[in-house]
Design a protein around this motif. Structure first.
Motif, PDB file in Angstrom:
ATOM      1  N   ARG A 101       0.840  -1.219   0.000  1.00 38.27           N
ATOM      2  CA  ARG A 101       0.000   0.000   0.000  1.00 38.27           C
ATOM      3  C   ARG A 101       0.866   1.257   0.000  1.00 38.27           C
ATOM      4  O   ARG A 101       0.568   2.221  -0.710  1.00 38.27           O
ATOM      5  CB  ARG A 101      -0.936   0.015   1.208  1.00 38.27           C
ATOM      6  N   ALA A 102       1.931   1.261   0.786  1.00 35.79           N
ATOM      7  CA  ALA A 102       2.822   2.422   0.853  1.00 35.79           C
ATOM      8  C   ALA A 102       3.489   2.692  -0.490  1.00 35.79           C
ATOM      9  O   ALA A 102       3.867   3.831  -0.784  1.00 35.79           O
ATOM     10  CB  ALA A 102       3.882   2.213   1.934  1.00 35.79           C
TER      11      ALA A 102
ATOM     12  N   SER B 204      -1.458  -2.549  -5.668  1.00 32.06           N
ATOM     13  CA  SER B 204      -2.609  -3.330  -5.213  1.00 32.06           C
ATOM     14  C   SER B 204      -2.112  -4.482  -4.361  1.00 32.06           C
ATOM     15  O   SER B 204      -1.091  -5.096  -4.656  1.00 32.06           O
ATOM     16  CB  SER B 204      -3.381  -3.908  -6.401  1.00 32.06           C
ATOM     17  N   VAL B 205      -2.848  -4.764  -3.304  1.00 29.79           N
ATOM     18  CA  VAL B 205      -2.495  -5.869  -2.423  1.00 29.79           C
ATOM     19  C   VAL B 205      -3.182  -7.124  -2.949  1.00 29.79           C
ATOM     20  O   VAL B 205      -4.403  -7.234  -2.901  1.00 29.79           O
ATOM     21  CB  VAL B 205      -2.925  -5.580  -0.963  1.00 29.79           C
ATOM     22  N   THR B 206      -2.377  -8.032  -3.482  1.00 28.47           N
ATOM     23  CA  THR B 206      -2.900  -9.307  -3.980  1.00 28.47           C
ATOM     24  C   THR B 206      -2.150 -10.429  -3.262  1.00 28.47           C
ATOM     25  O   THR B 206      -1.015 -10.229  -2.808  1.00 28.47           O
ATOM     26  CB  THR B 206      -2.701  -9.459  -5.499  1.00 28.47           C
TER      27      THR B 206
ATOM     28  N   GLY C 260      10.623   0.716  -6.494  1.00 29.31           N
ATOM     29  CA  GLY C 260      11.768   0.832  -5.590  1.00 29.31           C
ATOM     30  C   GLY C 260      11.762  -0.176  -4.456  1.00 29.31           C
ATOM     31  O   GLY C 260      12.429   0.035  -3.450  1.00 29.31           O
ATOM     32  N   LEU C 261      11.033  -1.281  -4.618  1.00 29.42           N
ATOM     33  CA  LEU C 261      11.022  -2.320  -3.585  1.00 29.42           C
ATOM     34  C   LEU C 261      12.170  -3.314  -3.752  1.00 29.42           C
ATOM     35  O   LEU C 261      12.715  -3.816  -2.773  1.00 29.42           O
ATOM     36  CB  LEU C 261       9.694  -3.085  -3.600  1.00 29.42           C
TER      37      LEU C 261
ATOM     38  N   ASN D 191      16.020   1.259   2.449  1.00 24.12           N
ATOM     39  CA  ASN D 191      15.140   2.420   2.630  1.00 24.12           C
ATOM     40  C   ASN D 191      15.387   3.573   1.665  1.00 24.12           C
ATOM     41  O   ASN D 191      14.505   4.383   1.437  1.00 24.12           O
ATOM     42  CB  ASN D 191      15.262   2.947   4.062  1.00 24.12           C
ATOM     43  N   GLU D 192      16.579   3.663   1.084  1.00 21.34           N
ATOM     44  CA  GLU D 192      16.902   4.817   0.249  1.00 21.34           C
ATOM     45  C   GLU D 192      16.239   4.789  -1.128  1.00 21.34           C
ATOM     46  O   GLU D 192      16.190   5.799  -1.806  1.00 21.34           O
ATOM     47  CB  GLU D 192      18.419   4.921   0.049  1.00 21.34           C
ATOM     48  N   CYS D 193      15.759   3.651  -1.564  1.00 25.82           N
ATOM     49  CA  CYS D 193      15.174   3.545  -2.901  1.00 25.82           C
ATOM     50  C   CYS D 193      13.725   4.025  -2.891  1.00 25.82           C
ATOM     51  O   CYS D 193      12.989   3.785  -1.943  1.00 25.82           O
ATOM     52  CB  CYS D 193      15.228   2.104  -3.404  1.00 25.82           C
ATOM     53  N   THR D 194      13.354   4.690  -3.973  1.00 27.70           N
ATOM     54  CA  THR D 194      11.987   5.175  -4.123  1.00 27.70           C
ATOM     55  C   THR D 194      11.528   4.868  -5.542  1.00 27.70           C
ATOM     56  O   THR D 194      12.309   4.404  -6.372  1.00 27.70           O
ATOM     57  CB  THR D 194      11.901   6.694  -3.877  1.00 27.70           C
ATOM     58  N   GLU D 195      10.293   5.170  -5.811  1.00 33.80           N
ATOM     59  CA  GLU D 195       9.737   4.902  -7.134  1.00 33.80           C
ATOM     60  C   GLU D 195      10.571   5.577  -8.214  1.00 33.80           C
ATOM     61  O   GLU D 195      10.797   6.783  -8.189  1.00 33.80           O
ATOM     62  CB  GLU D 195       8.294   5.391  -7.212  1.00 33.80           C
TER      63      GLU D 195
END
Length: 143
Positions: A10-11, A15-17, A63-64, A82-86
């Motif tokens: 979600r963050a 979508s949560v599947t 960024g996961l 933690n440093e990675c983002t979209e």
């Protein structure tokens, strides 16, 4: 305690599947990088290759996870910190491949060397892969 995969998805505006949750949990539980085949085997359920591929691509874009290329043109994936983002990875660490167990590790505390290119060259990414024997394999005595 397990990480809450639903909250992580979600963050990241995903979508949560059940499939995404199972694949994300594999990364959260893993000490090393995972190949597509590791994910196929590790979920304990049958997800088609396309679903896994699309999930991995979505995770990379958000960024996961990040991509670790190899010399044999295969690809592995590892959990981002933690440093990675979209759309913006901070993947400035060395990847280590164990020559005995073939596990790929992210060595987060080993920073890639700075690369100085000639004028007019534009650097977009530096990938460093080191090979050797991991600490677990080094602790095992060969007969």
């Amino acid at each position: 305690m397990k990480n809450d995969t639903a909250s992580i998805l979600r963050a990241s505006n995903l979508s949560v599947t059940p499939g995404r949750q199972k694949i994300l949990q594999l990364f959260l539980d893993s000490d090393g990088a995972l190949a597509h085949s590791d994910i196929e085997k590790g979920t304990g359920e049958h997800f088609d290759r396309v679903t896994i591929y699309r999930t991995l691509q979505a995770f990379v874009e958000k960024g996961l996870i990040h991509v670790i290329p190899s010399t044999d043109n295969s690809v592995k994936y590892a959990l981002c910190r933690n440093e990675c983002t979209e759309g913006h990875h901070h993947d400035h660490h060395i990847h280590f491949v164990c020559e005995r167990c073939n596990t790929t590790y992210c060595l987060d505390n080993v920073i890639t060397p700075q690369v100085h290119l000639p004028e007019s060259y534009i650097l977009s990414q530096v990938e460093v892969v080191a090979k050797g024997i991991c600490k677990d394999c080094a602790a095992i005595k060969k007969p």
